[in-house]
Design a protein around this motif. Sequence first.
Motif, PDB file in Angstrom:
ATOM      1  N   UNK A  10       0.841  -1.189   0.000  1.00 17.07           N
ATOM      2  CA  UNK A  10       0.000   0.000   0.000  1.00 17.07           C
ATOM      3  C   UNK A  10       0.885   1.251   0.000  1.00 17.07           C
ATOM      4  N   UNK A  11       0.582   2.240  -0.866  1.00 21.69           N
ATOM      5  CA  UNK A  11       1.442   3.429  -0.947  1.00 21.69           C
ATOM      6  C   UNK A  11       1.544   4.207   0.358  1.00 21.69           C
ATOM      7  N   UNK A  12       0.641   3.942   1.289  1.00 21.24           N
ATOM      8  CA  UNK A  12       0.729   4.571   2.613  1.00 21.24           C
ATOM      9  C   UNK A  12       1.427   3.661   3.621  1.00 21.24           C
ATOM     10  N   UNK A  13       1.979   2.557   3.138  1.00 21.69           N
ATOM     11  CA  UNK A  13       2.734   1.662   4.008  1.00 21.69           C
ATOM     12  C   UNK A  13       1.912   0.471   4.453  1.00 21.69           C
ATOM     13  N   UNK A  14       2.372  -0.205   5.488  1.00 22.58           N
ATOM     14  CA  UNK A  14       1.626  -1.343   6.011  1.00 22.58           C
ATOM     15  C   UNK A  14       2.172  -2.673   5.529  1.00 22.58           C
ATOM     16  N   UNK A  15       1.462  -3.717   5.902  1.00 21.41           N
ATOM     17  CA  UNK A  15       1.893  -5.075   5.597  1.00 21.41           C
ATOM     18  C   UNK A  15       1.746  -5.382   4.107  1.00 21.41           C
ATOM     19  N   UNK A  16       2.709  -6.079   3.549  1.00 17.85           N
ATOM     20  CA  UNK A  16       2.664  -6.473   2.143  1.00 17.85           C
ATOM     21  C   UNK A  16       2.030  -7.848   2.005  1.00 17.85           C
ATOM     22  N   UNK A  17       1.406  -8.084   0.853  1.00 14.56           N
ATOM     23  CA  UNK A  17       0.849  -9.408   0.574  1.00 14.56           C
ATOM     24  C   UNK A  17       1.973 -10.435   0.461  1.00 14.56           C
ATOM     25  N   UNK A  18       1.680 -11.648   0.855  1.00 18.39           N
ATOM     26  CA  UNK A  18       2.659 -12.727   0.691  1.00 18.39           C
ATOM     27  C   UNK A  18       2.974 -12.930  -0.792  1.00 18.39           C
ATOM     28  N   UNK A  19       4.208 -13.254  -1.078  1.00 17.43           N
ATOM     29  CA  UNK A  19       4.621 -13.505  -2.462  1.00 17.43           C
ATOM     30  C   UNK A  19       4.028 -14.831  -2.942  1.00 17.43           C
ATOM     31  N   UNK A  20       3.359 -14.782  -4.080  1.00 17.59           N
ATOM     32  CA  UNK A  20       2.840 -15.984  -4.725  1.00 17.59           C
ATOM     33  C   UNK A  20       3.864 -16.402  -5.780  1.00 17.59           C
ATOM     34  N   UNK A  21       4.656 -17.400  -5.471  1.00 22.98           N
ATOM     35  CA  UNK A  21       5.761 -17.766  -6.357  1.00 22.98           C
ATOM     36  C   UNK A  21       5.284 -18.251  -7.715  1.00 22.98           C
ATOM     37  N   UNK A  22       4.126 -18.909  -7.778  1.00 21.06           N
ATOM     38  CA  UNK A  22       3.583 -19.339  -9.074  1.00 21.06           C
ATOM     39  C   UNK A  22       3.192 -18.133  -9.920  1.00 21.06           C
ATOM     40  N   UNK A  23       2.610 -17.131  -9.278  1.00 22.76           N
ATOM     41  CA  UNK A  23       2.240 -15.901  -9.975  1.00 22.76           C
ATOM     42  C   UNK A  23       3.482 -15.190 -10.499  1.00 22.76           C
ATOM     43  N   UNK A  24       4.520 -15.118  -9.669  1.00 18.78           N
ATOM     44  CA  UNK A  24       5.768 -14.482 -10.092  1.00 18.78           C
ATOM     45  C   UNK A  24       6.378 -15.230 -11.269  1.00 18.78           C
ATOM     46  N   UNK A  25       6.394 -16.552 -11.210  1.00 21.40           N
ATOM     47  CA  UNK A  25       6.964 -17.338 -12.300  1.00 21.40           C
ATOM     48  C   UNK A  25       6.188 -17.145 -13.584  1.00 21.40           C
ATOM     49  N   UNK A  26       4.870 -17.059 -13.474  1.00 25.46           N
ATOM     50  CA  UNK A  26       4.038 -16.814 -14.667  1.00 25.46           C
ATOM     51  C   UNK A  26       4.377 -15.464 -15.276  1.00 25.46           C
ATOM     52  N   UNK A  27       4.591 -14.472 -14.429  1.00 25.57           N
ATOM     53  CA  UNK A  27       4.977 -13.158 -14.946  1.00 25.57           C
ATOM     54  C   UNK A  27       6.347 -13.209 -15.608  1.00 25.57           C
ATOM     55  N   UNK A  28       7.320 -13.858 -14.969  1.00 25.48           N
ATOM     56  CA  UNK A  28       8.672 -13.913 -15.526  1.00 25.48           C
ATOM     57  C   UNK A  28       8.673 -14.552 -16.913  1.00 25.48           C
TER      58      UNK A  28
END
Length: 277
Positions: A35-53
């Motif tokens: 969030x641009x105002x800070x706070x906790x980040x979503x957990x990384x979805x490694x399958x989603x990242x691999x699909x993007x790569x």
Amino acid sequence: MLNIGCHLSASKGFKNMGLTALSIGANTFQFFTRNPRGGRAKAIDEKDVQAFLEIAEKNKFAKLVAHAPYTVNPCSKDSKTREFARMIIEDDLKRMEFLPNNFYNFHPGSHVGQGLDSGIETIAGLLNDLMTPNQSTIVLLETMSGKGSEVGSRFEELKAIIDQVQLKDKIGVCMDTCHVNDAGYDIVHDLDGVLDEFDQIIGLDKLYAMHINDSVNPLAAHKDRHAKLGEGHIGLEAICEIINHPRLRHLPFILETPNELEGYEKEIQLLKKNYKD
């Protein structure tokens, strides 16, 4: 090839951002790490990242720019604010390694009356604590407009931070056209002069990305209000000179204009039309 993109929402994941970028004619993009105002980040979805790569490799994406939350102020006089910045940047740099060899951009912050030298020393100290030789991410200091006690509106200030950072190969600059205009650098009438000054002070080899925005305010206003391309004091002609400049044209250009997706698509097509292959 023009490396052009815009700021996209990361809420639906990296694969979605990649597909969205392609749908509007982009081959890169910027995203907030949380969030641009800070706070906790979503957990990384490694399958989603691999699909993007896979999408990025297939479509020859340029490097991405991740943006830290606006609330990050590593040189604040408030210890809790500094600690918040440390926590965010440390976590973000770890998360960026899921997207190796890209850029992590942040606003250097405001010294809030402590003095410029103190602010610079604090920023560099934090980076020295958190950056590691093994990270693939290059950290970018963004040029600022000079509001209040902001650090980074002058090239000399960015140079002073870089000089104190130990891992010189992991640090660089992202130049924002609105910000440098508002800071007093005349990129409209003297782009070559501004680039020469940047090169003499910092070195153009340290310029890794550009934010492409028009400015609501005139030269040296020391404010920060982005305008759509051609609707501000910089103007479309100067923007086109920037994307075609032989010392800049290889960089990723990220639009941060006040637009929805349709507006970004129009601006991307406009810049492509004015880009000289």
